[in-house]
Design an enzyme around this catalytic site. Structure first.
Site, short mmCIF file in Angstrom:
data_model
loop_
_atom_site.label_atom_id
_atom_site.label_comp_id
_atom_site.label_asym_id
_atom_site.label_seq_id
_atom_site.Cartn_x
_atom_site.Cartn_y
_atom_site.Cartn_z
N CYS A 41 72.18 54.90 26.88
CA CYS A 41 70.88 54.99 26.19
C CYS A 41 69.89 55.85 26.98
CB CYS A 41 70.36 53.57 26.00
SG CYS A 41 68.64 53.43 25.56
N CYS A 44 66.47 54.31 27.69
CA CYS A 44 66.58 53.26 28.71
C CYS A 44 66.41 53.87 30.10
CB CYS A 44 67.94 52.57 28.63
SG CYS A 44 68.25 51.69 27.09
#
Length: 120
Positions: A41, A44
């Protein structure tokens, strides 16, 4: 072996098996942010340095638990807390969720959000 180790590191990894003690029980002592993230991600990874800096700025008032959702049984935690996307950050105090946000945010945005959810 070193005899000095901080009793509670400000930033730590947590897993499904120890979430109850490391986060829920420990949040009675001090607030704990839980970062639900995944290695694949991009947002993230963008959020991580901002979260770390915020925790450092709060110097002991707050801790950060990192949950890598693709490790072991950790996706069960994400399901339990109805995490719909990554990253999602949930703030726990006294064993209860008291706020959450999803997506990447700047350090300033995170601090503003914390001011709304943490008493002085």
């Amino acid at each position: 072996m070193s005899s000095f180790a901080p009793p509670h590191p400000p930033i730590f990894d947590v897993h499904y098996e120890d979430f109850q003690t490391q986060v829920i029980a420990a949040s009675s002592e001090q607030p704990i942010l839980v970062d639900f993230w995944a290695d694949w991600c991009g947002p993230c990874h963008a959020l991580t340095p901002h979260l770390k800096r915020v925790v450092e700025e709060h110097a002991g008032r707050l801790r950060l638990a990192k949950v890598e959702v693709d490790e072991g049984e950790n996706m069960r935690l994400a399901g339990h807390y109805r995490v719909r996307g990554f990253p999602t950050v949930i703030l726990f105090r006294h064993g209860e969720e008291c706020g959450r946000f999803s997506g990447a945010r700047s350090r300033i945005q995170i601090n503003t959000w914390l001011q709304e959810h943490l008493p002085e």
